[in-house]
Design a protein around this motif. Structure first.
Motif, PDB file in Angstrom:
ATOM      1  N   CYS A  35      -2.225  -2.057  13.016  1.00  0.00           N
ATOM      2  CA  CYS A  35      -0.817  -1.884  12.625  1.00  0.00           C
ATOM      3  C   CYS A  35      -0.003  -1.037  13.615  1.00  0.00           C
ATOM      4  O   CYS A  35       1.223  -1.032  13.558  1.00  0.00           O
ATOM      5  CB  CYS A  35      -0.724  -1.306  11.219  1.00  0.00           C
ATOM      6  N   PRO A  95      -1.463   9.120   6.022  1.00  0.00           N
ATOM      7  CA  PRO A  95      -2.207  10.072   5.187  1.00  0.00           C
ATOM      8  C   PRO A  95      -3.491  10.608   5.829  1.00  0.00           C
ATOM      9  O   PRO A  95      -3.953  11.675   5.466  1.00  0.00           O
ATOM     10  CB  PRO A  95      -2.541   9.275   3.920  1.00  0.00           C
ATOM     11  N   LYS A  96      -4.061   9.884   6.785  1.00  0.00           N
ATOM     12  CA  LYS A  96      -5.264  10.360   7.466  1.00  0.00           C
ATOM     13  C   LYS A  96      -4.965  11.559   8.362  1.00  0.00           C
ATOM     14  O   LYS A  96      -5.840  12.370   8.632  1.00  0.00           O
ATOM     15  CB  LYS A  96      -5.864   9.261   8.362  1.00  0.00           C
ATOM     16  N   ARG A 116       0.721   3.535   4.520  1.00  0.00           N
ATOM     17  CA  ARG A 116      -0.304   3.567   3.471  1.00  0.00           C
ATOM     18  C   ARG A 116      -1.660   4.059   3.968  1.00  0.00           C
ATOM     19  O   ARG A 116      -2.350   4.802   3.274  1.00  0.00           O
ATOM     20  CB  ARG A 116      -0.447   2.163   2.869  1.00  0.00           C
ATOM     21  N   THR A 117      -2.044   3.667   5.182  1.00  0.00           N
ATOM     22  CA  THR A 117      -3.405   3.974   5.629  1.00  0.00           C
ATOM     23  C   THR A 117      -3.514   4.985   6.769  1.00  0.00           C
ATOM     24  O   THR A 117      -4.490   5.721   6.819  1.00  0.00           O
ATOM     25  CB  THR A 117      -4.145   2.694   6.061  1.00  0.00           C
ATOM     26  N   ILE A 118      -2.562   5.011   7.667  1.00  0.00           N
ATOM     27  CA  ILE A 118      -2.694   5.869   8.848  1.00  0.00           C
ATOM     28  C   ILE A 118      -2.078   7.244   8.635  1.00  0.00           C
ATOM     29  O   ILE A 118      -2.742   8.264   8.853  1.00  0.00           O
ATOM     30  CB  ILE A 118      -2.071   5.194  10.089  1.00  0.00           C
ATOM     31  N   THR A 173       4.398  -0.786   6.530  1.00  0.00           N
ATOM     32  CA  THR A 173       3.809  -0.557   5.207  1.00  0.00           C
ATOM     33  C   THR A 173       2.355  -0.127   5.348  1.00  0.00           C
ATOM     34  O   THR A 173       1.923   0.857   4.740  1.00  0.00           O
ATOM     35  CB  THR A 173       3.929  -1.819   4.339  1.00  0.00           C
ATOM     36  N   GLU A 174       1.607  -0.852   6.142  1.00  0.00           N
ATOM     37  CA  GLU A 174       0.199  -0.516   6.379  1.00  0.00           C
ATOM     38  C   GLU A 174       0.082   0.854   7.064  1.00  0.00           C
ATOM     39  O   GLU A 174      -0.784   1.658   6.722  1.00  0.00           O
ATOM     40  CB  GLU A 174      -0.467  -1.599   7.238  1.00  0.00           C
ATOM     41  N   TYR A 214      -7.054   7.270  17.538  1.00  0.00           N
ATOM     42  CA  TYR A 214      -7.694   6.513  16.452  1.00  0.00           C
ATOM     43  C   TYR A 214      -7.186   5.067  16.442  1.00  0.00           C
ATOM     44  O   TYR A 214      -7.975   4.114  16.354  1.00  0.00           O
ATOM     45  CB  TYR A 214      -7.409   7.197  15.111  1.00  0.00           C
ATOM     46  N   CYS A 215      -5.881   4.892  16.563  1.00  0.00           N
ATOM     47  CA  CYS A 215      -5.290   3.546  16.558  1.00  0.00           C
ATOM     48  C   CYS A 215      -5.760   2.745  17.767  1.00  0.00           C
ATOM     49  O   CYS A 215      -6.033   1.543  17.652  1.00  0.00           O
ATOM     50  CB  CYS A 215      -3.768   3.636  16.517  1.00  0.00           C
TER      51      CYS A 215
END
Length: 79
Positions: free
Chosen positions: A46, A70-71, A66-68, A62-63, A30-31
Motif C-alpha cells: 500500500c 498503527p504499527k 488501518r495496518t501501517i 485505507t489500508e 518496513y514498507c
C-alpha cells in the motif's frame, strides 16, 4: 519537564518531534521490505517509494491507515 521559555515547548515535546523522522524512516523500511516480497506491480504494498527516492506514494490510504500507521504511531498522533 523542562520548558524552553522562548517557544513554550517541553523537553518531552522536543524528543517527540525528533523521534518522528526516525519512526517515519522505520515505517518506510518496513514498507520497502513488504514491497520486495511481492513480485508483481499489481500486487505492490500500500506504500512505495517514488522513483526519485525522495518521496513516497500511498497507493491505498485505507489500508495504510488501518495496518501501517498503527504499527508505528500512536493513534492520537494521526487522528
Amino acid at each position: 519537564a523542562n520548558t524552553d521559555e522562548s517557544n513554550n515547548t517541553t523537553a518531552t515535546d522536543s524528543q517527540s518531534i525528533l523521534a518522528f523522522p526516525k519512526t517515519l524512516m522505520e515505517m518506510m523500511d518496513y514498507c520497502d521490505e513488504m514491497n520486495s516480497k511481492r513480485a508483481e506491480d499489481s500486487d505492490k504494498f500500500c506504500v512505495t517509494w517514488l522513483p526519485d527516492g525522495k518521496s513516497f506514494l500511498v497507493r491505498d490510504p485505507t489500508e495504510f491507515a488501518r495496518t501501517i500507521i498503527p504499527k508505528f504511531f500512536k493513534p492520537s498522533k494521526f487522528t
